[in-house]
Design an enzyme around this catalytic site. Structure first.
Site, PDB file in Angstrom:
ATOM      1  CD  GLU A 228      -2.504   5.275  -6.384  1.00 31.23           C
ATOM      2  OE1 GLU A 228      -1.707   5.581  -5.802  1.00 31.23           O
ATOM      3  OE2 GLU A 228      -3.343   5.935  -7.194  1.00 31.23           O
ATOM      4  CB  CYS A 262       2.123   3.150   0.135  1.00 32.98           C
ATOM      5  SG  CYS A 262       0.471   3.357   0.354  1.00 32.98           S
TER       6      CYS A 262
HETATM    7  P1  NAD Z   1       5.052  -6.044  -5.103  1.00 32.81           P
HETATM    8  O1  NAD Z   1       5.111  -4.990  -6.105  1.00 32.81           O
HETATM    9  O2  NAD Z   1       6.047  -7.194  -4.906  1.00 32.81           O
HETATM   10  O3  NAD Z   1       3.720  -7.125  -5.263  1.00 32.81           O
HETATM   11  C1  NAD Z   1       2.541  -6.806  -5.463  1.00 32.81           C
HETATM   12  C2  NAD Z   1       1.566  -7.593  -6.206  1.00 32.81           C
HETATM   13  O4  NAD Z   1       2.010  -7.687  -7.526  1.00 32.81           O
HETATM   14  C3  NAD Z   1       1.675  -9.072  -5.508  1.00 32.81           C
HETATM   15  O5  NAD Z   1       0.760  -9.659  -5.548  1.00 32.81           O
HETATM   16  C4  NAD Z   1       2.683  -9.839  -6.619  1.00 32.81           C
HETATM   17  O6  NAD Z   1       2.381 -11.037  -6.703  1.00 32.81           O
HETATM   18  C5  NAD Z   1       2.159  -8.947  -7.780  1.00 32.81           C
HETATM   19  N1  NAD Z   1       3.273  -9.134  -9.067  1.00 32.81           N
HETATM   20  C6  NAD Z   1       4.553  -9.352  -8.892  1.00 32.81           C
HETATM   21  N2  NAD Z   1       4.884  -9.306 -10.418  1.00 32.81           N
HETATM   22  C7  NAD Z   1       4.117  -9.459 -11.094  1.00 32.81           C
HETATM   23  C8  NAD Z   1       4.023  -9.267 -12.645  1.00 32.81           C
HETATM   24  N3  NAD Z   1       5.125  -9.241 -13.352  1.00 32.81           N
HETATM   25  N4  NAD Z   1       2.690  -9.212 -13.011  1.00 32.81           N
HETATM   26  C9  NAD Z   1       1.876  -8.894 -12.195  1.00 32.81           C
HETATM   27  N5  NAD Z   1       1.774  -8.979 -11.093  1.00 32.81           N
HETATM   28  C10 NAD Z   1       2.907  -9.194 -10.458  1.00 32.81           C
HETATM   29  O7  NAD Z   1       4.572  -5.137  -3.666  1.00 32.81           O
HETATM   30  P2  NAD Z   1       4.487  -5.908  -2.378  1.00 32.81           P
HETATM   31  O8  NAD Z   1       5.812  -6.161  -1.755  1.00 32.81           O
HETATM   32  O9  NAD Z   1       3.621  -6.982  -2.097  1.00 32.81           O
HETATM   33  O10 NAD Z   1       3.977  -4.668  -1.477  1.00 32.81           O
HETATM   34  C11 NAD Z   1       4.824  -3.503  -0.910  1.00 32.81           C
HETATM   35  C12 NAD Z   1       4.634  -2.444  -2.015  1.00 32.81           C
HETATM   36  O11 NAD Z   1       3.464  -1.975  -2.188  1.00 32.81           O
HETATM   37  C13 NAD Z   1       5.496  -1.292  -1.591  1.00 32.81           C
HETATM   38  O12 NAD Z   1       6.232  -0.629  -2.558  1.00 32.81           O
HETATM   39  C14 NAD Z   1       4.281  -0.130  -1.131  1.00 32.81           C
HETATM   40  O13 NAD Z   1       4.555   1.180  -1.257  1.00 32.81           O
HETATM   41  C15 NAD Z   1       3.234  -0.540  -2.241  1.00 32.81           C
HETATM   42  N6  NAD Z   1       2.009  -0.090  -1.638  1.00 32.81           N
HETATM   43  C16 NAD Z   1       1.390   0.872  -2.377  1.00 32.81           C
HETATM   44  C17 NAD Z   1       0.177   1.328  -1.762  1.00 32.81           C
HETATM   45  C18 NAD Z   1      -0.552   2.462  -2.396  1.00 32.81           C
HETATM   46  O14 NAD Z   1      -1.922   2.621  -2.270  1.00 32.81           O
HETATM   47  N7  NAD Z   1       0.272   3.523  -3.133  1.00 32.81           N
HETATM   48  C19 NAD Z   1      -0.660   0.710  -0.677  1.00 32.81           C
HETATM   49  C20 NAD Z   1       0.157  -0.328  -0.130  1.00 32.81           C
HETATM   50  C21 NAD Z   1       1.345  -0.954  -0.735  1.00 32.81           C
END
Ligand code: NAD
Length: 459
Positions: A228, A262
């Site tokens: 998501e 989000c």
């Molecule tokens: P992000 O993508 O930077 O990080 C998310 C997670 O992924 C973190 O735990 C991070 O450490 C991990 N990560 C980073 N690189 C990785 C890799 N190569 N492999 C595996 N894991 C890795 O996102 P963020 O800044 O923490 O959150 C904000 C984002 O989340 C926004 O884009 C927002 O829209 C989205 N979001 C979506 C929903 C939904 O349900 N659609 C809900 C909340 C937030």
């Protein structure tokens, strides 16, 4: 050894947690330990799993005040919303405690044989969960609870910005679960990637850039994956929408928690001329003065990091350089903490990155459509498709948007933000990959269907 330091966005000198990052090389061993614990958990009765989830809900309920304070302090969530997140987390645990009893199979009668033909569902084994910082309790729990309810073990890789909340979750869950069944591994991208390489199913929430990598990596291993991701969500305002109420609803959806959801409204598509709506929106947004999120009634606190603040300031500048204008807000607030003034932009040229890429902060952009069909085209002019709202009285127009817009969720006369945890949640296009989260749909993601034939031994 890498140490992760989580600090408060409103008071960056306030250190919430300092934890050692788990070296990626250690992840396979931790997952193997979880796999051992999972065997007994799956053999345990649904009543055992249900009781554990109910006990976890009970403990979180009794520690609500502590949890709310931690969410406010660690991720800068306004106290009203943080209180709502903790209440939602408890409700999710209560719901999945009961869902552990949900029927998981189907009998096929009459079958081709004189015996019995039926399906059941089995857990994958170890579910690897990767989560963002913006709902530091509710998002992990809306994955953890269904995964455990159907008999998986869980390894959670939380966001480095929310390791304090993850530590609280570990403390509460591990007081009620067998050893090894729930493990938190702190770390950055490399640790998350090692998790994807080790587990039996992956559920990710975060940005589209990372989610698409996670999905590709999981697909190469042939394991179930759901991601998501972001949204550049539009609210469509029909000509007959009541301007004041609609502006207040949309302002809240765009600016609550500084637009760091989000599902936040990022674009407002106006059908026809709507000067009253614009005036009311600008007034409502200007009234959201950024303040300490611990203050009762706060709506807009800080954004999560200095980089986020700089990105938002740059976005407001880019709105003006592009030929558009800021109707209100846009700059950083001087002083301690990562505060940005909530902004409304207008006149951004069609196709500009501000309209198509996720801004993830307190900035909303006005767009102008000739009619409802044109509004749907504008709403869809972004790679995302998470949620769209539509406001007005004309049922034909409301239903046309609901039917035509490519988005996983549609809200009529309601804010883009806010989800019901017992209904399926997810987007379309670049917002979502794989099965839906929440509700009973989550039980399907965390289990695999099998078909069982029982023939008579001696016909
Ligand atoms: P992000 O993508 O930077 O990080 C998310 C997670 O992924 C973190 O735990 C991070 O450490 C991990 N990560 C980073 N690189 C990785 C890799 N190569 N492999 C595996 N894991 C890795 O996102 P963020 O800044 O923490 O959150 C904000 C984002 O989340 C926004 O884009 C927002 O829209 C989205 N979001 C979506 C929903 C939904 O349900 N659609 C809900 C909340 C937030």
């Amino acid at each position: 050894m890498t140490v992760l330091i989580s600090t408060s966005p409103q008071r960056p000198s306030d250190v919430i947690a300092e934890v050692a990052a788990i070296d990626p090389g250690l992840v396979p061993g931790l997952v193997a330990a979880a796999r051992l614990a999972q065997r007994d958990w799956w053999r345990a009765s649904a009543a055992t799993r249900s009781a554990a989830l109910a006990a976890i809900a009970g403990e979180l309920r009794s520690r609500s005040a502590e949890a709310v304070a931690l969410v406010v302090r660690e991720v800068g969530k306004p106290i009203g919303e943080a209180t709502g997140e903790v209440a939602r987390s408890i409700a999710l645990l209560d719901y999945y405690a009961q869902a552990a009893y949900a029927p998981m199979g189907q009998a096929f009668t009459p079958s081709q044989t004189t015996g019995l033909l039926f399906t059941d569902r089995v857990p994958h084994g170890v579910a690897g969960l990767i989560t963002p910082w913006n709902f530091p309790l509710a998002i992990p729990l809306w994955k953890i609870a269904p995964a455990l309810a159907v008999g998986n073990a869980v390894v959670l890789k939380p966001s480095p910005e929310a390791v304090g909340c993850a530590a609280l979750l570990a403390e509460i869950l591990n007081a009620h679960l067998p050893t090894g069944l729930f493990t938190v591994i702190a770390g950055g991208g490399a640790t998350g990637s090692a998790l994807v390489d080790s587990v039996d199913a992956v559920s990710f929430t975060g940005s589209a850039a990372v989610g698409s990598q996670v999905a590709a990596q999981a697909a190469r291993r042939g394991i179930p994956v759901q991601c998501e991701m972001g949204g550049q969500n539009a609210a469509i305002v029909l000509p007959d929408a009541e301007p004041l109420r609609t502006a207040a609803t949309i302002a809240g959806a765009a600016m609550g928690y500084s637009g760091q959801k989000c599902t936040a409204t990022r674009r407002i598509v106006l059908v026809g001329e709507q000067p009253l709506f614009i005036e009311a929106l600008v007034m409502a947004v200007s009234a959201f003065v950024p303040q300490d999120p611990a203050t009762a009634g706060a709506v807009v606190g800080p954004v999560i990091t200095a980089e986020s603040r700089d990105r938002l300031v740059h976005a407001a500048d880019a709105a003006v350089y592009s030929g558009g204008r800021m109707l209100t807000g846009g700059g950083a607030v001087d002083g301690e903490g990562w505060f940005v003034r909530p902004g409304v932009a207008d006149g951004i040229p069609h196709g500009h990155a501000l309209l198509t890429d996720e801004t993830f902060g307190p900035l909303v952009i006005l767009q102008h459509a000739r009619d409802v069909s044109d509004a749907v085209v504008l709403a869809e002019a972004s790679p995302y498709g998470l949620v769209t709202s539509v406001h007005g009285r004309d049922l034909d127009g409301l239903l046309q948007v609901a039917r035509e817009v490519r988005s996983g969720m549609v809200k009529i006369n309601a804010p883009t933000t806010g989800v019901e945890f017992y209904t399926p949640f997810g987007g379309m296009q670049a917002s979502s990959i794989g099965g839906r989260e929440q509700g009973l749909a989550a039980l399907e993601f965390y289990s695999r269907i099998r078909t069982i034939t029982v023939a008579p031994h001696a016909p």
